[in-house]
Design an enzyme around this catalytic site. Structure first.
Site, PDB file in Angstrom:
ATOM      1  N   HIS A  80     -16.993   3.672   0.419  1.00 13.21           N
ATOM      2  CA  HIS A  80     -16.028   2.934  -0.393  1.00 13.21           C
ATOM      3  C   HIS A  80     -16.587   2.868  -1.811  1.00 13.21           C
ATOM      4  O   HIS A  80     -17.593   2.212  -2.053  1.00 13.21           O
ATOM      5  CB  HIS A  80     -15.851   1.530   0.205  1.00 13.21           C
ATOM      6  CG  HIS A  80     -15.007   0.610  -0.628  1.00 13.21           C
ATOM      7  ND1 HIS A  80     -13.873  -0.008  -0.144  1.00 13.21           N
ATOM      8  CD2 HIS A  80     -15.122   0.206  -1.912  1.00 13.21           C
ATOM      9  CE1 HIS A  80     -13.340  -0.757  -1.102  1.00 13.21           C
ATOM     10  NE2 HIS A  80     -14.084  -0.646  -2.183  1.00 13.21           N
ATOM     11  N   LYS A 129       0.817  -1.221   0.000  1.00 16.90           N
ATOM     12  CA  LYS A 129       0.000   0.000   0.000  1.00 16.90           C
ATOM     13  C   LYS A 129       0.849   1.269   0.000  1.00 16.90           C
ATOM     14  O   LYS A 129       0.459   2.276  -0.596  1.00 16.90           O
ATOM     15  CB  LYS A 129      -0.919   0.011   1.230  1.00 16.90           C
ATOM     16  CG  LYS A 129      -2.044  -1.018   1.192  1.00 16.90           C
ATOM     17  CD  LYS A 129      -2.939  -0.857   2.427  1.00 16.90           C
ATOM     18  CE  LYS A 129      -3.704  -2.116   2.778  1.00 16.90           C
ATOM     19  NZ  LYS A 129      -4.914  -2.338   2.012  1.00 16.90           N
ATOM     20  N   GLU A 153      -9.589   1.197  -5.825  1.00 19.71           N
ATOM     21  CA  GLU A 153     -10.478   1.500  -4.700  1.00 19.71           C
ATOM     22  C   GLU A 153     -10.228   2.918  -4.193  1.00 19.71           C
ATOM     23  O   GLU A 153      -9.083   3.302  -3.947  1.00 19.71           O
ATOM     24  CB  GLU A 153     -10.243   0.516  -3.547  1.00 19.71           C
ATOM     25  CG  GLU A 153     -10.598  -0.917  -3.893  1.00 19.71           C
ATOM     26  CD  GLU A 153     -10.573  -1.843  -2.671  1.00 19.71           C
ATOM     27  OE1 GLU A 153     -11.238  -2.885  -2.731  1.00 19.71           O
ATOM     28  OE2 GLU A 153      -9.895  -1.527  -1.672  1.00 19.71           O
ATOM     29  N   GLY A 203      -7.970  -7.552   3.498  1.00 18.94           N
ATOM     30  CA  GLY A 203      -9.066  -8.100   4.301  1.00 18.94           C
ATOM     31  C   GLY A 203      -9.201  -7.422   5.653  1.00 18.94           C
ATOM     32  O   GLY A 203      -9.715  -8.000   6.607  1.00 18.94           O
ATOM     33  N   ARG A 226      -6.779  -7.931  -9.942  1.00 17.20           N
ATOM     34  CA  ARG A 226      -7.437  -9.202 -10.272  1.00 17.20           C
ATOM     35  C   ARG A 226      -8.906  -8.918 -10.547  1.00 17.20           C
ATOM     36  O   ARG A 226      -9.361  -7.787 -10.397  1.00 17.20           O
ATOM     37  CB  ARG A 226      -7.344 -10.151  -9.077  1.00 17.20           C
ATOM     38  CG  ARG A 226      -7.855  -9.463  -7.816  1.00 17.20           C
ATOM     39  CD  ARG A 226      -8.051 -10.395  -6.675  1.00 17.20           C
ATOM     40  NE  ARG A 226      -8.046  -9.704  -5.405  1.00 17.20           N
ATOM     41  CZ  ARG A 226      -9.068  -9.055  -4.868  1.00 17.20           C
ATOM     42  NH1 ARG A 226     -10.226  -9.006  -5.502  1.00 17.20           N
ATOM     43  NH2 ARG A 226      -8.970  -8.441  -3.701  1.00 17.20           N
ATOM     44  N   HIS A 257     -14.923  -3.882   7.884  1.00 15.39           N
ATOM     45  CA  HIS A 257     -14.134  -3.703   6.659  1.00 15.39           C
ATOM     46  C   HIS A 257     -14.319  -4.818   5.642  1.00 15.39           C
ATOM     47  O   HIS A 257     -13.549  -4.948   4.691  1.00 15.39           O
ATOM     48  CB  HIS A 257     -12.639  -3.531   6.981  1.00 15.39           C
ATOM     49  CG  HIS A 257     -12.393  -2.485   8.015  1.00 15.39           C
ATOM     50  ND1 HIS A 257     -12.826  -1.184   7.863  1.00 15.39           N
ATOM     51  CD2 HIS A 257     -11.803  -2.545   9.241  1.00 15.39           C
ATOM     52  CE1 HIS A 257     -12.496  -0.488   8.940  1.00 15.39           C
ATOM     53  NE2 HIS A 257     -11.893  -1.296   9.798  1.00 15.39           N
TER      54      HIS A 257
HETATM   55  P1  ADP Z   1      -7.772  -4.036   3.139  1.00 16.96           P
HETATM   56  O1  ADP Z   1      -6.786  -4.106   2.015  1.00 16.96           O
HETATM   57  O2  ADP Z   1      -7.256  -4.633   4.407  1.00 16.96           O
HETATM   58  O3  ADP Z   1      -9.134  -4.543   2.764  1.00 16.96           O
HETATM   59  P2  ADP Z   1      -8.393  -1.258   2.577  1.00 16.96           P
HETATM   60  O4  ADP Z   1      -7.299  -0.284   2.503  1.00 16.96           O
HETATM   61  O5  ADP Z   1      -8.974  -1.755   1.300  1.00 16.96           O
HETATM   62  O6  ADP Z   1      -7.930  -2.487   3.489  1.00 16.96           O
HETATM   63  O7  ADP Z   1      -9.570  -0.687   3.470  1.00 16.96           O
HETATM   64  C1  ADP Z   1     -10.675  -1.500   3.832  1.00 16.96           C
HETATM   65  C2  ADP Z   1     -11.817  -0.638   4.315  1.00 16.96           C
HETATM   66  O8  ADP Z   1     -11.424   0.132   5.443  1.00 16.96           O
HETATM   67  C3  ADP Z   1     -12.320   0.365   3.313  1.00 16.96           C
HETATM   68  O9  ADP Z   1     -13.252  -0.181   2.437  1.00 16.96           O
HETATM   69  C4  ADP Z   1     -12.927   1.419   4.220  1.00 16.96           C
HETATM   70  O10 ADP Z   1     -14.189   0.999   4.666  1.00 16.96           O
HETATM   71  C5  ADP Z   1     -12.017   1.430   5.420  1.00 16.96           C
HETATM   72  N1  ADP Z   1     -10.974   2.468   5.301  1.00 16.96           N
HETATM   73  C6  ADP Z   1      -9.798   2.341   4.667  1.00 16.96           C
HETATM   74  N2  ADP Z   1      -9.090   3.480   4.731  1.00 16.96           N
HETATM   75  C7  ADP Z   1      -9.834   4.360   5.440  1.00 16.96           C
HETATM   76  C8  ADP Z   1      -9.649   5.714   5.873  1.00 16.96           C
HETATM   77  N3  ADP Z   1      -8.555   6.405   5.609  1.00 16.96           N
HETATM   78  N4  ADP Z   1     -10.642   6.296   6.580  1.00 16.96           N
HETATM   79  C9  ADP Z   1     -11.772   5.604   6.894  1.00 16.96           C
HETATM   80  N5  ADP Z   1     -11.977   4.337   6.532  1.00 16.96           N
HETATM   81  C10 ADP Z   1     -11.034   3.709   5.813  1.00 16.96           C
END
Ligand code: ADP
Length: 648
Positions: free
Chosen positions: A208, A116, A274, A164, A296, A234
């Site tokens: 999201h 990330k 995303e 996840g 993917r 999440h």
């Molecule tokens: P992972 O790769 O573990 O799934 P992500 O970065 O895709 O993590 O984030 C998963 C979820 O967490 C997002 O869909 C959102 O709901 C929440 N999230 C991520 N970043 C933020 C943020 N900066 N502020 C608020 N919620 C967040």
């Protein structure tokens, strides 16, 4: 085009890829673990190769075994699905080194987006807005906590290798930072073998919204957005496309940013960018930030297919085979609205714990696209993701598509494992969700209402009793015209609650019920049960010694010792009835025979066992109403004794 491809996956996604490949005239090779030897994806594929034990690391994560299976079976390309090896760049390198095509992006593109922090830096360079925060190399706790202060609380700590939702912590106040950092790192080290983290501004009321992109290695197009804000811890629960409230300007800005992201890494195939959107500020062109790119095909890709009319797997295969992009941006447009609900075997009251079990019954009503990898009789094992199906609906408007999703969920019948069906159905009735007010906190805020259980209505218990009794549409009335209604007792347990039910078939074929002091009259016509004149849309299904009734909620009843209960009810009676549906194996008496209490009268074969029916009292056989070889239903009169006269 390829003549043969191998699918390095299992479950619904393997089945879904096979379906498109078959439609394109491509042979398919499945791989499977020992646990999946007779799984649906194995049945559907033209060929199947066992690759090891049930644990993923012994089978679906064994790149070497999968590549060997591809070579041995003459496959030219490997489709990875999602999960397992789909985002493993070393696997992509190995596939290509073996002279095969990986149906997906290059190893380089996967690596660029794999972590990330590096992905965020890359996106900043490409002019894609990223969430404000710190994503540098300095992992010193002092430095990180300083960065959090500079960003301003609340902040989110994220594992750079995360996925996840693992290794992610929300920190509201500076004094909680160090503890949260330690626990995020511990989780990240265990889950990913990498404890590096980044710090992000926590977006309040986040939405999201992700953009589907598709590249051919040089150019990319986007296929609009999906809103995946309905999440629990999440994890996505229900996804939709397009995003509610989306404006043309915001869509254009997000689409352009996503295409820039894909083109910046020379992306090939289907990918998802995303973004997080600040729902509190509404959808504005300056209010979205890059979170990560999934290199993917995504679980929720069907909602995009539904609104664009494009088969993304077909596009994947065509581009992997060397075609350039199948469409230009201007050729793509949105038609209507689509939802996807993820139906899982999980125990909602126990905190959404993954569940297991044998699917004793599985049925979906028509009207929705069902992407599933299991059939009735299959086992949801602890080895894999407990997904049962993805239920996808489409409609001209969001309201219609959502109504269809609700109907599809209420029409879904699953027995043998607990599921999140009722929870998903409750979500489709949630007023805020219906109004399009989605954010990632919605489920958490309203969890109690969304998981509330209503007690079974009388009609629901009646449907269960009818199914337990084995009553159905065309019950022969043999023998019954001669006698008074013959009440039978049946006990049903619903958790702690015991329902004492009495049923009797009346002369006209209707069935009288007495349940907990409530009297009801049931009849079967026009393909449904009618109870006190009201047509019942809930469906009851008997499975083993249990009955499930599927309506707005699922009610599970168990039948304690069904034989004992029914036999008891017959004691002392004038008619010996079949306690359950079965085959009459033998009849030992004829009209006029004297019998003593306990004497063997007949043998019934039911539920794969033989049951001896005995006389409930001393008496004389008046009539034998069933012959050996007859198939009888529960409650059918088999042998009548002469009525006892008061002075006898
Ligand atoms: P992972 O790769 O573990 O799934 P992500 O970065 O895709 O993590 O984030 C998963 C979820 O967490 C997002 O869909 C959102 O709901 C929440 N999230 C991520 N970043 C933020 C943020 N900066 N502020 C608020 N919620 C967040």
């Amino acid at each position: 085009m390829f003549h043969t491809i191998l699918i390095a996956n299992r479950g619904e996604i393997a089945c879904r890829v096979i379906r498109t490949a078959r439609a394109m005239g491509i042979r398919t090779v499945a791989v499977h673990s020992e646990a999946d030897a007779s799984a649906l994806h194995v049945e559907m594929a033209d060929q199947a190769v066992p690759i090891g034990g049930p644990a993923p690391r012994d089978s679906y994560l064994r790149g070497d075994a999968i590549i060997k299976a591809a070579r041995d079976s003459g496959a030219q390309a490997i489709h990875p699905g999602y999960g397992f090896l789909s985002e493993n760049p070393d696997f992509v390198d190995a596939v290509e080194a073996a002279g095969l095509t990986f149906i997906g992006p290059s190893a380089r593109a996967i690596r660029a987006m794999g972590l990330k922090d590096a992905a965020k830096s890359l996106m900043e360079e490409a002019g894609v807005p990223v969430v404000p925060g710190y994503h540098g190399d300095n992992q010193d706790p002092e430095h990180l906590s300083g960065a959090a202060d500079a960003i301003g609380y609340p902040v989110l700590i994220k594992a750079v290798a995360g996925g996840g939702g693992k290794g992610m912590r929300l920190v509201e106040r500076a004094r909680d930072f160090r503890d949260a950092l330690d626990s995020a790192r511990g989780e990240a080290a265990t889950a990913f073998g990498n404890d590096a983290v980044l710090i992000e501004k926590y977006v309040q009321k986040p939405r999201h919204i992700e953009v589907q992109v598709f590249g051919d290695g040089t150019r990319a197009v986007h296929l609009f957005e999906r809103d995946c804000s309905l999440q629990r811890r999440h994890q996505k629960v229900i996804e939709e496309a397009p995003a509610p409230g989306m404006t043309d300007a915001m869509r254009a800005a997000m689409g352009a940013a996503a295409v820039r992201a894909a083109e910046a890494i020379g992306y090939t195939g289907a990918g998802t960018v995303e973004f997080i959107v600040d729902g509190a500020r509404g959808l504005r062109t300056d209010g979205f930030w890059f979170m990560e790119m999934n290199t993917r095909l995504q679980v929720e890709h069907p909602v995009t297919e539904a609104i664009t009319g494009i088969d993304l797997v077909e596009w994947q295969l065509r581009v992997a085979a060397g075609e350039s992009l199948p469409a230009r941006q201007d050729d793509l447009s949105i038609n209507g609205h689509s939802f996807e609900a993820r139906l899982y075997a999980e125990d909602v009251p126990a905190g959404f714990l993954p569940a297991t079990g044998t699917l004793e019954h599985l049925h979906f009503a028509p009207g929705a696209r069902i992407d599933s990898g299991v059939r009735a009789g299959d086992v949801i094992s602890p080895w894999y993701d407990p997904m049962i199906a993805k239920i996808v609906t489409h409609g001209p408007t969001r309201v219609v598509a959502l109504a269809r999703l609700g109907a599809a969920l209420e029409g879904a019948q699953i027995a043998g494992s607990v599921t999140n069906r009722d929870f998903l159905a409750a979500l489709t009735r949630h007023a805020g969700f219906a109004a399009g007010e989605v954010d990632t906190g919605l489920i958490g805020r309203d969890l109690d209402t969304l998981t509330a259980r209503a007690p079974a209505a009388h009609a629901v218990v009646a449907l269960a009793a009818l199914a337990a009794w084995g009553a159905d549409a065309d019950t022969p009335l043999a023998g019954f015209a001669l006698w008074q209604p013959h009440w039978q007792r049946l006990v049903l347990h619903e958790g702690e609650i015991e329902h004492d039910c009495r049923l009797a078939r009346l002369r006209d074929g209707a069935i009288a019920l007495r349940i907990g002091g409530q009297e009801m009259l049931a009849s079967h016509r026009a393909g449904a049960w009618w109870i006190d004149g009201a047509k019942q849309t809930a469906q009851a299904c008997r499975h083993g010694a249990a009955v499930s009734v599927f309506g707005a909620q699922t009610h599970l009843f168990t039948i304690p010792d069904p034989l004992a209960v029914a036999a008891d009810a017959g004691a002392g009676a004038d008619v010996v009835v079949a306690p359950m549906p079965g085959l009459v194996k033998a009849v030992f008496v004829a009209a006029g025979d004297q019998v003593e209490k306990g004497a063997r009268l007949a043998v019934l074969e039911a539920m794969k066992m033989e049951h001896t029916l005995t006389a409930g009292r001393d008496g004389t056989v008046a009539e034998v109403l069933a012959a050996a070889g007859a198939q009888v239903e529960a409650g059918a009169a088999l042998i009548a004794l002469q009525e006892e006269t008061p002075d006898a």
